[in-house]
Motif scaffolding. Sequence first.
Motif, PDB file in Angstrom:
ATOM      1  N   ALA A   1      69.420  44.111 -55.684  1.00 24.03           N
ATOM      2  CA  ALA A   1      70.042  43.030 -56.460  1.00 24.03           C
ATOM      3  C   ALA A   1      71.530  43.004 -56.173  1.00 24.03           C
ATOM      4  O   ALA A   1      72.132  44.026 -55.824  1.00 24.03           O
ATOM      5  CB  ALA A   1      69.791  43.215 -57.950  1.00 24.03           C
ATOM      6  N   ARG A   2      72.118  41.844 -56.336  1.00 25.41           N
ATOM      7  CA  ARG A   2      73.568  41.704 -56.191  1.00 25.41           C
ATOM      8  C   ARG A   2      74.194  42.004 -57.549  1.00 25.41           C
ATOM      9  O   ARG A   2      74.556  41.109 -58.320  1.00 25.41           O
ATOM     10  CB  ARG A   2      73.938  40.312 -55.699  1.00 25.41           C
TER      11      ARG A   2
ATOM     12  N   ARG B   1      71.880  52.890 -54.765  1.00 32.01           N
ATOM     13  CA  ARG B   1      72.225  53.030 -53.358  1.00 32.01           C
ATOM     14  C   ARG B   1      72.737  51.692 -52.835  1.00 32.01           C
ATOM     15  O   ARG B   1      72.346  50.632 -53.313  1.00 32.01           O
ATOM     16  CB  ARG B   1      71.006  53.476 -52.537  1.00 32.01           C
ATOM     17  N   GLN B   2      73.591  51.747 -51.840  1.00 31.90           N
ATOM     18  CA  GLN B   2      74.105  50.523 -51.232  1.00 31.90           C
ATOM     19  C   GLN B   2      73.142  50.073 -50.150  1.00 31.90           C
ATOM     20  O   GLN B   2      72.736  50.861 -49.280  1.00 31.90           O
ATOM     21  CB  GLN B   2      75.493  50.756 -50.637  1.00 31.90           C
ATOM     22  N   ALA B   3      72.756  48.806 -50.197  1.00 37.43           N
ATOM     23  CA  ALA B   3      71.785  48.300 -49.233  1.00 37.43           C
ATOM     24  C   ALA B   3      72.352  48.294 -47.821  1.00 37.43           C
ATOM     25  O   ALA B   3      71.676  48.660 -46.861  1.00 37.43           O
ATOM     26  CB  ALA B   3      71.335  46.898 -49.647  1.00 37.43           C
TER      27      ALA B   3
ATOM     28  N   ASP C   1      74.967  43.994 -52.067  1.00 38.99           N
ATOM     29  CA  ASP C   1      73.725  44.299 -52.780  1.00 38.99           C
ATOM     30  C   ASP C   1      73.583  45.804 -53.005  1.00 38.99           C
ATOM     31  O   ASP C   1      73.995  46.621 -52.176  1.00 38.99           O
ATOM     32  CB  ASP C   1      72.514  43.795 -51.992  1.00 38.99           C
ATOM     33  N   LYS C   2      72.965  46.168 -54.145  1.00 36.24           N
ATOM     34  CA  LYS C   2      72.673  47.557 -54.480  1.00 36.24           C
ATOM     35  C   LYS C   2      71.169  47.716 -54.693  1.00 36.24           C
ATOM     36  O   LYS C   2      70.474  46.763 -55.051  1.00 36.24           O
ATOM     37  CB  LYS C   2      73.425  47.977 -55.752  1.00 36.24           C
TER      38      LYS C   2
ATOM     39  N   MET D   1      67.889  39.175 -58.267  1.00 37.79           N
ATOM     40  CA  MET D   1      67.040  39.961 -57.369  1.00 37.79           C
ATOM     41  C   MET D   1      67.061  39.394 -55.951  1.00 37.79           C
ATOM     42  O   MET D   1      67.012  38.183 -55.746  1.00 37.79           O
ATOM     43  CB  MET D   1      65.600  39.996 -57.894  1.00 37.79           C
ATOM     44  N   ARG D   2      67.137  40.319 -54.978  1.00 35.73           N
ATOM     45  CA  ARG D   2      67.020  39.949 -53.568  1.00 35.73           C
ATOM     46  C   ARG D   2      65.671  40.375 -52.993  1.00 35.73           C
ATOM     47  O   ARG D   2      65.070  39.642 -52.215  1.00 35.73           O
ATOM     48  CB  ARG D   2      68.141  40.618 -52.765  1.00 35.73           C
TER      49      ARG D   2
END
Length: 203
Positions: free
Chosen positions: A64-65, A102-104, A110-111, A142-143
């Motif tokens: 998600a951002r 965590r960082q995407a 995004d995380k 949400m991504r």
Amino acid sequence: MRFLFVLILLAGTGIGVIYPWAMSNFSGHEIGTWRAYEQGRFKPVTVPLAARDAPVRVLLDLTARAERIVSQQRTVLTLTAASNGRTVLASTLQFNHSDNPRQASPQLPDKIFRDEAGVIATVSPGPYIFTVGPGDADDIPMRAVDLILRSGVGEIDSRARPVGFSLMAIGLIGFLLSLRSGGGRPENPNSQPPPPRWGRGST
């Protein structure tokens, strides 16, 4: 005493925080990862499981951002797992405790937030259908959503978190009290060298 309370605090952190986290994320081995949501659409995931995979821990990674998920006790995602037309797991996920996502990607804001849906203790050989859907928290950007299955996982002792949090509270309170009681200690007069008895500066 300060050192003792620090040890109690560290022990409580290990029992109440690190141990459950390690058991959830690293015990057993990963069966695989499947994309359950992408481009605004949820899709069921079918995974063949064998009896030797049991117990199977079911996890969801939410991309998600956002810096953190604030669901205010609302459900972010729902998950059901079914085999042979029978539901073997039903769970609601809130992602409230995911404080260290965590960082995407270094290039994207995004995380990735992780939450556990539950454990399938007994596995009957055959296909399992995992269905992920939205909850009532409709303001989460949400991504993507990924389903992660881990096999042969260890069970978390239900006493670990209460005992760990109690030790953390005892250690922290004791350490703070020891800091307060440690001030104002009188100086030892013998800690200073005696004045010279002759020569310059003598009395």
